[in-house]
Design a protein around this motif. Sequence first.
Motif, PDB file in Angstrom:
ATOM      1  N   HIS A  80      27.263 -41.323  18.341  1.00 40.54           N
ATOM      2  CA  HIS A  80      26.500 -41.815  19.491  1.00 40.54           C
ATOM      3  C   HIS A  80      25.808 -43.127  19.132  1.00 40.54           C
ATOM      4  CE1 HIS A  80      22.881 -42.012  22.161  1.00 40.54           C
ATOM      5  NE2 HIS A  80      23.838 -41.890  23.050  1.00 40.54           N
ATOM      6  N   ARG A  84      26.426 -46.694  21.008  1.00 46.08           N
ATOM      7  CA  ARG A  84      25.313 -47.411  21.640  1.00 46.08           C
ATOM      8  C   ARG A  84      25.220 -48.828  21.076  1.00 46.08           C
ATOM      9  NH1 ARG A  84      21.864 -45.166  25.849  1.00 46.08           N
ATOM     10  NH2 ARG A  84      20.645 -47.004  25.445  1.00 46.08           N
ATOM     11  N   GLY A 264      26.205 -45.599  37.217  1.00 47.41           N
ATOM     12  CA  GLY A 264      25.521 -46.729  37.837  1.00 47.41           C
ATOM     13  C   GLY A 264      25.577 -46.735  39.354  1.00 47.41           C
ATOM     14  N   GLU A 327      17.255 -38.550  38.213  1.00 52.77           N
ATOM     15  CA  GLU A 327      17.373 -37.294  37.459  1.00 52.77           C
ATOM     16  C   GLU A 327      15.989 -36.661  37.426  1.00 52.77           C
ATOM     17  OE1 GLU A 327      20.014 -36.595  33.794  1.00 52.77           O
ATOM     18  OE2 GLU A 327      18.018 -36.822  32.960  1.00 52.77           O
ATOM     19  N   SER A 330      16.094 -32.341  33.595  1.00 54.24           N
ATOM     20  CA  SER A 330      17.277 -32.318  32.752  1.00 54.24           C
ATOM     21  C   SER A 330      17.063 -31.200  31.750  1.00 54.24           C
ATOM     22  CB  SER A 330      17.306 -33.687  32.057  1.00 54.24           C
ATOM     23  OG  SER A 330      18.327 -33.750  31.150  1.00 54.24           O
ATOM     24  N   THR A 411      12.094 -42.171  34.340  1.00 55.28           N
ATOM     25  CA  THR A 411      13.222 -42.254  35.270  1.00 55.28           C
ATOM     26  C   THR A 411      14.510 -42.625  34.534  1.00 55.28           C
ATOM     27  OG1 THR A 411      11.663 -42.935  36.939  1.00 55.28           O
ATOM     28  CG2 THR A 411      13.975 -43.401  37.402  1.00 55.28           C
ATOM     29  N   HIS A 417      19.087 -41.318  24.058  1.00 54.59           N
ATOM     30  CA  HIS A 417      19.979 -41.328  25.232  1.00 54.59           C
ATOM     31  C   HIS A 417      19.360 -42.053  26.436  1.00 54.59           C
ATOM     32  CE1 HIS A 417      23.539 -38.926  24.103  1.00 54.59           C
ATOM     33  NE2 HIS A 417      22.710 -38.426  23.210  1.00 54.59           N
ATOM     34  N   CYS A 419      18.774 -44.456  29.365  1.00 53.51           N
ATOM     35  CA  CYS A 419      19.816 -45.021  30.235  1.00 53.51           C
ATOM     36  C   CYS A 419      20.310 -46.367  29.679  1.00 53.51           C
ATOM     37  CB  CYS A 419      19.230 -45.219  31.636  1.00 53.51           C
ATOM     38  SG  CYS A 419      20.332 -46.114  32.728  1.00 53.51           S
TER      39      CYS A 419
HETATM   40  C1  HEM Z   1      18.167 -46.495  39.212  1.00 53.87           C
HETATM   41  C2  HEM Z   1      19.291 -46.389  38.531  1.00 53.87           C
HETATM   42  C3  HEM Z   1      19.510 -45.502  37.337  1.00 53.87           C
HETATM   43  C4  HEM Z   1      18.813 -44.397  36.935  1.00 53.87           C
HETATM   44  C5  HEM Z   1      17.604 -43.760  37.590  1.00 53.87           C
HETATM   45  C6  HEM Z   1      19.451 -43.913  35.726  1.00 53.87           C
HETATM   46  C7  HEM Z   1      19.009 -42.808  34.989  1.00 53.87           C
HETATM   47  C8  HEM Z   1      19.595 -42.382  33.821  1.00 53.87           C
HETATM   48  C9  HEM Z   1      19.131 -41.248  33.046  1.00 53.87           C
HETATM   49  C10 HEM Z   1      17.936 -40.372  33.385  1.00 53.87           C
HETATM   50  C11 HEM Z   1      19.954 -41.111  31.971  1.00 53.87           C
HETATM   51  C12 HEM Z   1      19.875 -40.051  30.875  1.00 53.87           C
HETATM   52  C13 HEM Z   1      20.640 -38.810  31.256  1.00 53.87           C
HETATM   53  C14 HEM Z   1      20.378 -37.684  30.269  1.00 53.87           C
HETATM   54  O1  HEM Z   1      20.787 -37.811  29.107  1.00 53.87           O
HETATM   55  O2  HEM Z   1      19.756 -36.696  30.653  1.00 53.87           O
HETATM   56  C15 HEM Z   1      20.948 -42.154  32.057  1.00 53.87           C
HETATM   57  C16 HEM Z   1      21.958 -42.339  31.147  1.00 53.87           C
HETATM   58  C17 HEM Z   1      22.922 -43.310  31.263  1.00 53.87           C
HETATM   59  N1  HEM Z   1      22.985 -44.294  32.225  1.00 53.87           N
HETATM   60 FE1  HEM Z   1      21.684 -44.585  33.762  1.00 53.87          FE
HETATM   61  N2  HEM Z   1      20.522 -44.710  35.442  1.00 53.87           N
HETATM   62  C18 HEM Z   1      20.582 -45.708  36.386  1.00 53.87           C
HETATM   63  C19 HEM Z   1      21.490 -46.734  36.443  1.00 53.87           C
HETATM   64  C20 HEM Z   1      22.500 -46.950  35.535  1.00 53.87           C
HETATM   65  C21 HEM Z   1      23.438 -48.044  35.576  1.00 53.87           C
HETATM   66  C22 HEM Z   1      23.408 -49.170  36.613  1.00 53.87           C
HETATM   67  C23 HEM Z   1      24.309 -47.861  34.538  1.00 53.87           C
HETATM   68  C24 HEM Z   1      25.497 -48.693  34.126  1.00 53.87           C
HETATM   69  C25 HEM Z   1      25.983 -49.682  34.791  1.00 53.87           C
HETATM   70  C26 HEM Z   1      23.908 -46.661  33.836  1.00 53.87           C
HETATM   71  C27 HEM Z   1      24.545 -46.142  32.736  1.00 53.87           C
HETATM   72  C28 HEM Z   1      24.103 -45.055  31.993  1.00 53.87           C
HETATM   73  C29 HEM Z   1      24.796 -44.552  30.816  1.00 53.87           C
HETATM   74  C30 HEM Z   1      26.084 -45.107  30.218  1.00 53.87           C
HETATM   75  C31 HEM Z   1      24.052 -43.469  30.350  1.00 53.87           C
HETATM   76  C32 HEM Z   1      24.343 -42.585  29.128  1.00 53.87           C
HETATM   77  C33 HEM Z   1      23.542 -43.110  27.935  1.00 53.87           C
HETATM   78  C34 HEM Z   1      23.683 -42.280  26.680  1.00 53.87           C
HETATM   79  O3  HEM Z   1      23.950 -41.074  26.775  1.00 53.87           O
HETATM   80  O4  HEM Z   1      23.474 -42.844  25.586  1.00 53.87           O
HETATM   81  N3  HEM Z   1      22.803 -46.138  34.460  1.00 53.87           N
HETATM   82  N4  HEM Z   1      20.703 -42.905  33.184  1.00 53.87           N
END
Ligand code: HEM
Length: 477
Positions: A80, A84, A264, A327, A330, A411, A417, A419
């Motif tokens: 991971h 990243r 996203g 979310e 979780s 948020t 992890h 976002c």
């Molecule tokens: C308002 C918009 C967004 C919110 C509220 C949000 C929220 C989150 C949250 C809470 C997680 C963690 C999930 C968990 O492990 O429980 C997450 C992970 C992630 N998000 Fe977002 N997200 C948003 C937008 C985006 C966008 C625009 C992208 C990409 C273009 C994105 C890509 C990712 C990725 C790849 C992960 C996984 C990261 C990892 O596991 O290392 N997110 N997001």
Amino acid sequence: MRELILTPTYGEYEFRWLREYGAVYRIKACFGETRIMVSDPAAMQFILMSGHFGTGPTLENGARLLYADGSVFRAKEEEHKRLRAVLNAGFSAGAVRKYLPIFERAAHSLTEHFEHLSGELIDVVPPFGRATLGTTSEAILGCSVDDLGDDFITNNLQLLSLASSQSPSGIIFDGLSRWIPPSIYETAIYLPVAPFTILRRAKNLAYELGKTVVEDIINAMRQKLENTGGFYGELVEQYHAADGKRTLNKRGIIAQTSLILIAGQDTTANTLAFGLVELAQNPGLQEKLRIEIHDAMSNSSARDIAYENMPLLNAFIKEVLRMYPAEVFSDRVARQDTVLPLSEPITTSDGKQTSQLPVPKGQILMFAIASYQRLQSRWGEDADTFRPSRWLDGGGVLKGEAMGPYANLLTFLGGSHTCLGWRFALLELQVFICELVGKFEFSLPPDGPARCRYGGTVLPALPDGKKGAVLRVKRVM
Ligand code: HEM
């Protein structure tokens, strides 16, 4: 779990329990299982940072069905970290700034769409979903939403609708799935029933899309043509230029496709929709924001707007992110016997006060983000009220230790992890809100504002419960 998940308006019970029982309490799950709801800041920080907790079965199983093996979401520990390190390059502040023209084009397309319908009632959620899918696909894969193809778009809509449906049987299946070995669970995707057919197809289509994009980039490179492959183009170039240690190979790149496109899309689109619904309920705030936007636009060309210097815009976005974290909770599971530190003491069922909560190995916790963001101890007495000015007058924010990557909010989660796309989402929201609120007035439909309900994430819902947010949209500039 029923009261947590299946209420018509999200939080009907949860926010009452928060006031009644505090930031740590037990809830009943399925088959006699008990889970611990946690919104205490010190405990949440410990869960994120200590390494004593892993993702819980609901999140883990959901990711197995939705995302490819090899995607950053599913990767653990060193793998991971490695993923990243490679992927962060496409989501740093500098990288995201380069996507600005993509966000602006998408925002203009929304304007074109809305101006034909000026004065009418519009469900803003579908066009927002298409716009956010388009920006991610263009920035990361280098292809427009039209290039994704009809099959992909149709399946994407089915997938989002599937994700947003919740039922008592879904809760029971989720409770059961805890006991199903991962290898067997993963084969569930081959069952010939509609939900699994949609999931299977979604995974296959994302794989085929990622593969085509990467192969097109490689072919273009061979022919010395321009690399138009977005961030994937950079990843392919890096792989060919380097020794492979800090890069992703073809398979590794393709594996991110389903995750990045899904992660996203609705998250950002629903946040935007919730924001506009709040503005429609508060015309005074909407007008003040419009004035700030017009001032910023008259002082600079669209491309040079200093979004970070727009106080009301940013206060508004922070407040939307606080009140509507996609979310809302979780699940996390204790990897070992451990002890949760608490910011505020709790009274146990035998009447004792304690600032530490022993948690046995295997215990599942609900990491309650929405509750944390309504803690009165952290956000003030009016934590349940939508009030962007709290971010301007400094009242009720930033009390206690720093949390999450942005504005003390969870948020976007926090810890390893966090976002990946939080800066991407933030700039996209800034651009979309400036374009839309600068040019249109949003008001409520006769049947009132969309509700906020749970459907995998929180989403705006129409009176019949279906995902959507209807607003009257009128061109003002
Ligand atoms: C308002 C918009 C967004 C919110 C509220 C949000 C929220 C989150 C949250 C809470 C997680 C963690 C999930 C968990 O492990 O429980 C997450 C992970 C992630 N998000 Fe977002 N997200 C948003 C937008 C985006 C966008 C625009 C992208 C990409 C273009 C994105 C890509 C990712 C990725 C790849 C992960 C996984 C990261 C990892 O596991 O290392 N997110 N997001």
